[in-house]
Write a protein that holds these residues in place. Structure first.
Motif, PDB file in Angstrom:
ATOM      1  N   SER A 562       0.837  -1.198   0.000  1.00 26.19           N
ATOM      2  CA  SER A 562       0.000   0.000   0.000  1.00 26.19           C
ATOM      3  C   SER A 562       0.872   1.249   0.000  1.00 26.19           C
ATOM      4  O   SER A 562       2.061   1.206   0.354  1.00 26.19           O
ATOM      5  N   ASP A 563       0.295   2.375  -0.362  1.00 29.22           N
ATOM      6  CA  ASP A 563       1.030   3.633  -0.361  1.00 29.22           C
ATOM      7  C   ASP A 563       1.537   3.964   1.043  1.00 29.22           C
ATOM      8  O   ASP A 563       2.646   4.506   1.212  1.00 29.22           O
ATOM      9  N   TYR A 566       4.572   1.850   1.722  1.00 27.43           N
ATOM     10  CA  TYR A 566       5.683   2.338   0.894  1.00 27.43           C
ATOM     11  C   TYR A 566       6.387   3.503   1.587  1.00 27.43           C
ATOM     12  O   TYR A 566       7.622   3.568   1.631  1.00 27.43           O
ATOM     13  N   GLY A 589       2.678   0.748  -8.482  1.00 25.17           N
ATOM     14  CA  GLY A 589       1.903   1.924  -8.126  1.00 25.17           C
ATOM     15  C   GLY A 589       2.568   3.167  -8.686  1.00 25.17           C
ATOM     16  O   GLY A 589       3.698   3.125  -9.183  1.00 25.17           O
ATOM     17  N   GLY A 592       4.102   9.176  -6.866  1.00 22.83           N
ATOM     18  CA  GLY A 592       3.596  10.233  -5.992  1.00 22.83           C
ATOM     19  C   GLY A 592       4.689  11.177  -5.522  1.00 22.83           C
ATOM     20  O   GLY A 592       5.745  11.345  -6.138  1.00 22.83           O
ATOM     21  N   TYR A 606       8.256   2.071 -12.437  1.00 22.00           N
ATOM     22  CA  TYR A 606       6.966   1.897 -11.783  1.00 22.00           C
ATOM     23  C   TYR A 606       6.022   1.153 -12.717  1.00 22.00           C
ATOM     24  O   TYR A 606       6.042   1.354 -13.946  1.00 22.00           O
TER      25      TYR A 606
END
Length: 627
Positions: A562-563, A566, A589, A592, A606
């Motif tokens: 998950s973000d 990360y 993902g 960001g 990515y």
């Protein structure tokens, strides 16, 4: 409230819903999903889908979108079918293709088809099929006054046609009873081969065949206006129609120049189109084709009853895959349904293994039974023009027709089909269309089940006899799976040389709930390139990842989580993977705000929904040293 005798209320008792109310609901969904903050008409437009040829499919159609009256089945402009009864009486003509060069085996296959549901034969003759002099043997036992024989002889069309005409005479088939199509298509041949120096002579020979058919064999057509060369070169639906119209107009000019009336010339043409698994676009394309041809015939002075277009639909070779070929059965079923609903007079279902080589008996049986099930068990042909009156289908038909007419006019302005082929106009325009579609395929926005989505690396490849070589040198032949097939071929070569496939290690962080979705996505993506995903152990940390990566035997890795995790762990894990020898580290993902931090720690790329999968997979195989 008005109530029917059975207790059900009438529909007009429901409150009226306006388009603005519907748009308001759409706005809420778009905001909730984070897709868009658009309002009103812009919110509706956010749900629109752009197709090829500048056509857009909208999310909602109403009576206001309905174009001009489409008429009635069997009457001009023939949008709703070339015959008033449609296929309701006997269904469409089940026309199966045969291309095995051995005339005895071809004859056996033809008779099996005709005895088990097929109504006609599409026979490859000459260099790409049965030798011309073996035509009598290939058609032994075939009742030529009952079963239509459509020839596909390429450059050998004149010799093959003369052989079939001699066969009619030798078997004493009454002149008015013979059924067939001699398959003359000089412009289609020029498109296939890129050679046009023989075009004048071929047009003259084809016209002579047409004069013979008009005089002696009213049930036989001389010309097949084949749009498959353009479809197989990447044409969109409208481009396919425009090219077929331009070719047919050239043939009309030739035939009328040789003395045939416009009515008689129209009777010598049969049109061949591709049917794809995009069912609504196929339905609209076939309906639009009849409308456009009726307009051309009208402009040329043909009487109303002579303007109906005879259509032969073939399930698209472009959509057929070599990997997981069993899925082709599903694709051809949808395409056949679309061809039937669209009003095709004859339908050919390509066997599911046709992209691999010569089909076997089982594949041919499944192909012909596809039509049989739709006709006999699903009763698909019992309704005349079942799509008629659908605002969506009627508007899509109109959109395809207008785009095709514009392309046809451009070809005519360029000097006609022969000149447009010679100048490269057709090649360049079709290449542009395919390039755009190729980008959608590479990004998996147009998914290919079993190839770019849900591939099976343990699949045992089918082996088939090689098919005869098809003519080339002109427009290319493309396939949706070609980029992924090249990647899988590299993986296969590595497997044969090294005893195992190239691997990627999935460094999954945190509990299953945090990493399962992205780990599954990543495994699916890399398997599309023949790269085996190793997800053992299920979860790693910065302390355990180096040992797990080394044990995996992989050279590249991908972080999956998950973000939130990360942000907490990705940098440390990426550093350990690089220290352990990973030549490339991916993160599942979008990067960001922390992209710089991730890349300083060793993240090289990515993977995410909409990324260029072909580029990612090519780079990964290059990094692994897979030739």
């Amino acid at each position: 409230m008005t109530v029917l005798p059975d207790g059900l209320p009438l529909a007009d008792d429901f409150p009226e819903v306006t388009r603005d109310q519907w748009r308001h609901l759409v706005e809420g969904v778009l905001r909730k999903t984070g897709t868009s903050d658009a309002v009103g008409a812009e919110a509706e437009q956010a749900l629109a889908t752009a197709l090829e040829d500048g056509i857009t499919v909208h999310p909602l159609y109403t009576a206001d979108d309905a174009p001009e009256d489409a008429g009635f089945p069997g009457f001009a402009p023939f949008v709703r079918g070339g015959r008033a009864e449609g296929s309701a009486v006997s269904g469409w003509d089940v026309r199966q293709r045969h291309a095995h060069p051995d005339p005895a085996r071809t004859n056996q296959a033809i008779l099996a088809d005709l005895e088990n549901g097929a109504g006609s034969v599409w026979l490859a003759v000459g260099a790409a099929g049965v030798p011309v002099d073996a035509l009598p043997e290939a058609l032994k036992g075939v009742y030529l006054d009952l079963a239509t024989v459509a020839l596909d002889a390429g450059a050998d069309f004149e010799d093959a046609a003369r052989a079939l005409l001699r066969l009619y005479a030798g078997r004493e088939v009454p002149p008015g009873a013979a059924l067939g199509n001699l398959g003359a298509d000089p412009l289609g041949l020029a498109a296939r081969t890129g050679r046009d120096e023989s075009l004048p002579g071929q047009l003259a020979a084809a016209a002579d065949l047409a004069l013979t058919c008009d005089r002696d064999h009213p049930g036989v057509r001389a010309f097949a206006v084949d749009a498959l060369p353009y479809h197989e070169a990447g044409a969109g639906a409208a481009q396919e129609l425009g090219c077929s119209l331009a070719a047919a107009v050239a043939y009309l000019r030739t035939l009328t120049g040789e003395g045939l009336s416009v009515e008689a010339a129209c009777a010598q043409l049969e049109f061949r189109y591709a049917a794809t698994a995009d069912q609504f676009l196929t339905i609209a394309k076939l309906r639009a084709a009849r409308r456009l041809w009726a307009r051309v015939a009208q402009a040329c002075g043909a009487p109303s009853e002579a303007r109906a277009q005879r259509q032969h639909a073939v399930t698209s070779p472009v959509m057929m895959t070599r990997r997981d070929p069993w899925v082709n059965m599903l694709r051809t079923t949808v395409a056949t349904l679309a061809a039937g609903v669209g009003g095709a007079d004859a339908v050919t279902v390509l066997p599911f293994d046709s992209a691999i080589g010569l089909p076997d008996d089982f594949a041919r049986r499944i192909a012909r039974n596809t039509s049989t099930i739709l006709l006999e068990e699903s009763h698909l042909a019992r309704v005349i023009d079942p799509a008629g009156g659908s605002w969506y289908v009627e508007k899509l038909t109109d959109d395809v027709a207008r785009a095709a007419w514009a392309w046809f006019q451009e070809i005519e302005r360029a000097g006609g089909m022969a000149a447009a082929l010679a100048s490269g106009l057709v090649r360049d325009r079709l290449a542009e269309t395919w390039a755009r579609r190729g980008r959608a395929l590479a990004r998996r926005k147009e998914p290919i089940t079993g190839v770019s989505e849900f591939p099976n690396l343990a699949e045992r490849p089918l082996e088939r006899e090689p098919a005869p070589e098809q003519p080339g040198g002109g427009l290319p032949r493309v396939r949706r799976d070609e980029a992924y097939e090249a990647l899988r071929a590299r993986s296969d070569a590595h497997l044969a040389a090294e005893g195992g496939r190239p691997r990627i290690f999935l460094a999954a962080l945190g509990p299953a709930a945090a990493h399962t979705a992205r780990a599954s996505f990543t495994a699916n993506l890399f398997q599309a390139g023949g790269i085996e995903a190793v997800h053992e152990p299920v979860t790693v940390t910065a302390e355990t990842v180096a040992e797990a990566f080394t044990a995996s035997g992989a050279r590249v890795a991908c972080l999956c989580s998950s973000d939130k995790l990360y942000a907490e762990e990705a940098a440390a894990v990426a550093e350990r993977l690089k220290a352990a020898g990973a030549t490339r580290v991916y993160l599942a993902g979008r990067p960001g705000a922390q992209q710089d931090e991730y890349e300083r720690a060793g993240v090289d790329g990515y993977v995410f929904a909409g990324c260029d999968a072909v580029e990612v997979l090519t780079s990964a195989l290059d990094t692994m040293g897979v030739a």
